[in-house]
Design a protein around this motif. Structure first.
Motif, PDB file in Angstrom:
ATOM      1  N   PHE A  53      44.459  43.942  46.928  1.00 15.22           N
ATOM      2  CA  PHE A  53      45.561  44.440  47.277  1.00 15.22           C
ATOM      3  C   PHE A  53      45.643  44.693  48.917  1.00 15.22           C
ATOM      4  O   PHE A  53      46.401  44.344  49.565  1.00 15.22           O
ATOM      5  N   GLU A  54      44.349  44.845  49.680  1.00 14.76           N
ATOM      6  CA  GLU A  54      44.384  45.245  50.960  1.00 14.76           C
ATOM      7  C   GLU A  54      44.722  43.978  51.627  1.00 14.76           C
ATOM      8  O   GLU A  54      45.404  43.694  52.558  1.00 14.76           O
ATOM      9  N   ALA A  55      43.948  42.720  51.056  1.00 12.22           N
ATOM     10  CA  ALA A  55      44.086  41.596  51.680  1.00 12.22           C
ATOM     11  C   ALA A  55      45.612  40.968  51.608  1.00 12.22           C
ATOM     12  O   ALA A  55      46.339  40.568  52.679  1.00 12.22           O
ATOM     13  N   ALA A  56      46.137  41.400  50.280  1.00 13.03           N
ATOM     14  CA  ALA A  56      47.597  40.683  50.140  1.00 13.03           C
ATOM     15  C   ALA A  56      48.759  41.631  50.939  1.00 13.03           C
ATOM     16  O   ALA A  56      49.591  40.781  51.617  1.00 13.03           O
ATOM     17  N   ASP A  57      48.336  42.891  51.146  1.00 12.26           N
ATOM     18  CA  ASP A  57      49.301  43.475  51.902  1.00 12.26           C
ATOM     19  C   ASP A  57      49.547  43.001  53.196  1.00 12.26           C
ATOM     20  O   ASP A  57      50.332  43.132  53.927  1.00 12.26           O
ATOM     21  N   LYS A  58      48.263  42.739  53.915  1.00  9.62           N
ATOM     22  CA  LYS A  58      48.314  41.704  55.409  1.00  9.62           C
ATOM     23  C   LYS A  58      48.879  40.478  55.317  1.00  9.62           C
ATOM     24  O   LYS A  58      49.314  40.091  56.433  1.00  9.62           O
ATOM     25  N   THR A  59      49.009  39.847  54.252  1.00  2.00           N
ATOM     26  CA  THR A  59      49.235  38.405  54.471  1.00  2.00           C
ATOM     27  C   THR A  59      50.434  38.034  53.695  1.00  2.00           C
ATOM     28  O   THR A  59      51.313  36.819  54.090  1.00  2.00           O
ATOM     29  N   ALA A  60      50.952  38.845  52.713  1.00  2.00           N
ATOM     30  CA  ALA A  60      52.002  38.283  51.853  1.00  2.00           C
ATOM     31  C   ALA A  60      52.976  39.696  51.371  1.00  2.00           C
ATOM     32  O   ALA A  60      52.878  40.831  51.871  1.00  2.00           O
TER      33      ALA A  60
ATOM     34  N   THR B 186      52.035  40.329  36.415  1.00  4.14           N
ATOM     35  CA  THR B 186      52.573  41.798  36.893  1.00  4.14           C
ATOM     36  C   THR B 186      52.754  41.334  38.753  1.00  4.14           C
ATOM     37  O   THR B 186      51.997  40.868  39.136  1.00  4.14           O
ATOM     38  N   VAL B 187      53.646  41.922  39.185  1.00  5.66           N
ATOM     39  CA  VAL B 187      54.187  41.433  40.503  1.00  5.66           C
ATOM     40  C   VAL B 187      54.320  42.895  41.167  1.00  5.66           C
ATOM     41  O   VAL B 187      55.241  43.528  40.678  1.00  5.66           O
ATOM     42  N   LYS B 188      53.899  43.079  42.232  1.00  4.73           N
ATOM     43  CA  LYS B 188      54.124  44.201  43.115  1.00  4.73           C
ATOM     44  C   LYS B 188      54.767  43.657  44.372  1.00  4.73           C
ATOM     45  O   LYS B 188      54.298  42.871  45.025  1.00  4.73           O
ATOM     46  N   ASP B 189      55.828  44.350  44.653  1.00  6.04           N
ATOM     47  CA  ASP B 189      56.504  44.208  45.958  1.00  6.04           C
ATOM     48  C   ASP B 189      56.038  45.206  46.983  1.00  6.04           C
ATOM     49  O   ASP B 189      56.282  46.351  46.766  1.00  6.04           O
ATOM     50  N   PHE B 190      55.690  44.689  48.029  1.00 11.31           N
ATOM     51  CA  PHE B 190      55.118  45.760  49.052  1.00 11.31           C
ATOM     52  C   PHE B 190      56.224  46.465  49.858  1.00 11.31           C
ATOM     53  O   PHE B 190      56.021  47.541  50.381  1.00 11.31           O
ATOM     54  N   ALA B 191      57.327  45.863  49.961  1.00 14.81           N
ATOM     55  CA  ALA B 191      58.345  46.354  50.853  1.00 14.81           C
ATOM     56  C   ALA B 191      58.939  47.818  49.760  1.00 14.81           C
ATOM     57  O   ALA B 191      59.209  48.868  50.327  1.00 14.81           O
ATOM     58  N   THR B 192      59.041  47.597  48.691  1.00 10.90           N
ATOM     59  CA  THR B 192      59.745  48.239  47.962  1.00 10.90           C
ATOM     60  C   THR B 192      59.045  49.449  47.054  1.00 10.90           C
ATOM     61  O   THR B 192      59.387  50.266  46.482  1.00 10.90           O
ATOM     62  N   GLY B 193      57.612  48.959  46.885  1.00 12.43           N
ATOM     63  CA  GLY B 193      56.623  49.461  45.996  1.00 12.43           C
ATOM     64  C   GLY B 193      56.928  49.090  44.569  1.00 12.43           C
ATOM     65  O   GLY B 193      56.107  49.604  43.615  1.00 12.43           O
TER      66      GLY B 193
ATOM     67  N   ALA C   6      53.758  35.223  48.287  1.00 13.98           N
ATOM     68  CA  ALA C   6      53.265  36.130  47.365  1.00 13.98           C
ATOM     69  C   ALA C   6      51.531  35.700  47.608  1.00 13.98           C
ATOM     70  O   ALA C   6      51.181  34.911  48.139  1.00 13.98           O
ATOM     71  N   PHE C   7      50.888  36.784  47.098  1.00 14.05           N
ATOM     72  CA  PHE C   7      49.371  36.422  47.111  1.00 14.05           C
ATOM     73  C   PHE C   7      48.989  36.617  45.727  1.00 14.05           C
ATOM     74  O   PHE C   7      49.438  37.502  44.768  1.00 14.05           O
ATOM     75  N   ILE C   8      48.131  35.746  45.288  1.00 13.38           N
ATOM     76  CA  ILE C   8      47.707  35.658  43.766  1.00 13.38           C
ATOM     77  C   ILE C   8      46.318  36.463  43.837  1.00 13.38           C
ATOM     78  O   ILE C   8      45.512  35.833  44.353  1.00 13.38           O
TER      79      ILE C   8
ATOM     80  N   LYS D  64      54.324  39.861  48.424  1.00 10.79           N
ATOM     81  CA  LYS D  64      54.214  40.392  47.046  1.00 10.79           C
ATOM     82  C   LYS D  64      52.936  40.096  46.681  1.00 10.79           C
ATOM     83  O   LYS D  64      52.208  39.106  46.949  1.00 10.79           O
ATOM     84  N   ILE D  65      52.261  40.866  45.607  1.00  7.23           N
ATOM     85  CA  ILE D  65      51.081  40.381  45.013  1.00  7.23           C
ATOM     86  C   ILE D  65      51.342  40.081  43.179  1.00  7.23           C
ATOM     87  O   ILE D  65      52.069  40.706  42.875  1.00  7.23           O
ATOM     88  N   VAL D  66      50.740  38.912  42.936  1.00  6.53           N
ATOM     89  CA  VAL D  66      50.822  38.571  41.763  1.00  6.53           C
ATOM     90  C   VAL D  66      49.367  38.731  40.971  1.00  6.53           C
ATOM     91  O   VAL D  66      48.417  38.265  41.360  1.00  6.53           O
ATOM     92  N   ILE D  67      49.280  39.436  40.001  1.00  3.33           N
ATOM     93  CA  ILE D  67      48.094  39.794  39.349  1.00  3.33           C
ATOM     94  C   ILE D  67      47.717  38.782  38.026  1.00  3.33           C
ATOM     95  O   ILE D  67      48.570  38.924  37.289  1.00  3.33           O
ATOM     96  N   LEU D  68      46.864  38.216  38.206  1.00  3.35           N
ATOM     97  CA  LEU D  68      46.389  37.238  37.199  1.00  3.35           C
ATOM     98  C   LEU D  68      44.831  37.527  36.531  1.00  3.35           C
ATOM     99  O   LEU D  68      44.109  37.291  36.875  1.00  3.35           O
ATOM    100  N   GLY D  69      45.066  38.330  35.221  1.00  9.36           N
ATOM    101  CA  GLY D  69      43.784  38.717  34.614  1.00  9.36           C
ATOM    102  C   GLY D  69      43.842  37.853  33.267  1.00  9.36           C
ATOM    103  O   GLY D  69      44.690  37.212  33.043  1.00  9.36           O
ATOM    104  N   GLU D  70      42.867  38.199  32.391  1.00 10.25           N
ATOM    105  CA  GLU D  70      42.949  37.504  31.117  1.00 10.25           C
ATOM    106  C   GLU D  70      44.092  37.780  30.320  1.00 10.25           C
ATOM    107  O   GLU D  70      44.774  36.710  29.673  1.00 10.25           O
ATOM    108  N   ASP D  71      44.573  38.949  29.982  1.00 13.14           N
ATOM    109  CA  ASP D  71      45.662  39.283  29.294  1.00 13.14           C
ATOM    110  C   ASP D  71      47.103  38.606  29.900  1.00 13.14           C
ATOM    111  O   ASP D  71      47.764  37.953  29.215  1.00 13.14           O
TER     112      ASP D  71
END
Ligand code: AMP
Length: 431
Positions: A380-387, A404-411, A340-342, A389-396
């Motif tokens: 997202f661009e950096a994550a797509d190249k290296t991981a 929120t986790v997005k899987d690049f293989a399945t979308g 994952a990419f955080i 999945k991406i995990v989004i970490l905001g204040e909320d």
């Protein structure tokens, strides 16, 4: 100022290729462990005399290829010494065997090494001035069975297993016997005599070798010389009964273990210390430098460098060439993706992102930590190249503990509670 570059014949190894080097080394260590070998690490430089005596003054390695320097004395109590970067590791292992009196244990010593070697050769594909060898030696007093042909066959069977486990397909094992020191002396004379009428037609190197070390003529690669070499006497006809019996026992054991091999009468190897069994594994995919590994028996080497009688057999695999072969087979080194990419949303979230990365890494995951100053698109661009999945970490997300986790293989995009995040990232969505 001119830019500095890696020295000719040396290379930097970079990811992702280094992952392949690590896989090869891990597989080699695992296979050697199953055959009950232990690791030895000897110094990268040694007294020049070790190689001059152990490898042989007349070999190309010692006469042309060694990196040697005078190490000046720094104090009156010290002597200056001539040192050499090791061009191979067998001499160093045998020196260590003698120095630590390993023979006195009465046991066979089964030692492996992995490390760089240095030869001033003309660099080309598969041939470097610093290269890495994975090698092993089986050495011990004769009472430990160190002369037995079963040791030779076991080492060859281990190599076949290693190459197969690495996934190297299409290798060929060439073997030969160069006999005892006496057999070789006899063959050298036979060869010397046979060369007299033809050597004038051969290359300059062969003309020199015919005088200094006729056996080396068999290594000649010059195309015009090949028809002449084919007519020369073969060493098999100079072997005494014991050497013939030894060789027959090696091949019988190989047959029993179904290890395929070809007898190659010209395989006399580049180093002077070999006796009886010599071998080489070649691979068609390597081009001109087609030897993946080489080795053989060296029953007189220990005495040559001042030690007790300690027959042995060993090999050295060219690790660079294993990598080349696997890269050619697999077309490219696999890109290793992080689990994952955080992506922290804003610089103020960098500390919380580091803490989350720490938690996931402690759970055994491979994590790439992003940068809060990046816009989401850039993350997202950096994550797509290296991981994967991406995990989004905001204040909320930080407040609610739901990420929120997005899987690049399945979308797929999924909301995951922080406590379940490691388990979620560990499982792959690809079935
Ligand atoms: P040797 O120590 O000459 O018997 O070589 C054993 C193995 O090391 C060879 O079969 C090659 O795979 C590898 N090797 C030897 N010299 C080089 C070099 N200059 N560059 C890369 N690999 C080498």
């Amino acid at each position: 100022m001119s830019t500095l570059k890696a020295v000719r014949g040396t290379r930097d190894l970079l990811p992702p290729e280094t992952a392949l080097w690590n896989r090869i080394e891990a597989t080699a260590r695992a296979v050697f462990a199953r055959y009950n070998f232990g690791e030895i690490r000897t110094p990268i430089f040694e007294d020049t005399g070790l190689f001059a005596r152990g490898v042989g003054e007349e070999t190309d390695i010692v006469s042309k290829e060694m990196y040697t320097w005078e190490d000046k004395a720094r104090a009156q109590s010290e002597k200056s010494q001539t040192l050499t970067l090791r061009p191979e590791n067998t001499a160093g292992v045998v020196r260590a065997y003698i120095e630590h009196k390993l023979g006195e244990t009465g046991q066979l010593q089964k030692l492996y090494y992995i490390g760089p070697q240095f030869r001033r050769e003309r660099p080309q594909k598969g041939r470097y001035r610093q290269f890495s060898q994975i090698g092993a030696e089986v050495i011990g007093p004769p009472s430990a069975g160190s002369e037995s042909p079963v040791r030779d066959a076991e080492v060859l069977e281990m190599l076949a297993t290693l190459l197969n486990e690495l996934g190297i397909t299409g290798w060929t094992l060439n073997i030969n016997s160069v006999g005892s020191a006496a057999d070789r002396a006899k063959y050298n004379e036979t060869l010397r005599a046979a060369l007299v009428p033809v050597v004038g037609l051969m290359c300059q190197d062969c003309q020199r070798r015919a005088v200094t070390n006729p056996l080396r003529v068999l290594d000649c690669k010059v195309p015009e010389d090949q028809p002449i070499i084919e007519t020369l006497p073969v060493i098999a006809d100079s072997l005494d009964e014991d050497s013939k019996k030894h060789f027959a026992a090696v091949t019988a054991a190989l047959d029993a273990a179904a290890v395929p091999y070809t007898r190659n009468h010209r395989l006399v190897r580049g180093l002077d210390y070999y006796t009886r069994t010599t071998f080489e594994f070649t691979h068609g995919g390597l081009g001109a430098q087609n030897a993946l590994l080489g080795g053989g028996r060296y029953d007189g080497l220990s005495e040559l460098i001042g030690g007790p009688k300690a027959p042995g057999i060993g090999f050295a695999i060219g690790e660079d060439r294993l990598v080349l072969t696997l890269l050619a087979q697999e077309s490219a080194a696999p890109q290793v993706l992080a689990d994952a990419f955080i992506a922290p949303l804003g610089e103020s979230l960098n500390p919380a992102a580091l803490a989350l990365a720490q938690q996931l890494r402690h759970a055994g995951l491979r994590i790439e930590l992003g940068e809060g100053s990046f816009r989401l698109k850039k993350s997202f661009e950096a994550a797509d190249k290296t991981a994967r999945k991406i995990v989004i970490l905001g204040e909320d997300e930080l407040q609610s503990g739901i990420l929120t986790v997005k899987d690049f293989a399945t979308g797929n995009q999924t909301k995951v509670p922080r406590a379940e995040l490691a388990a979620f990232l560990a499982k792959s969505d690809i079935v």
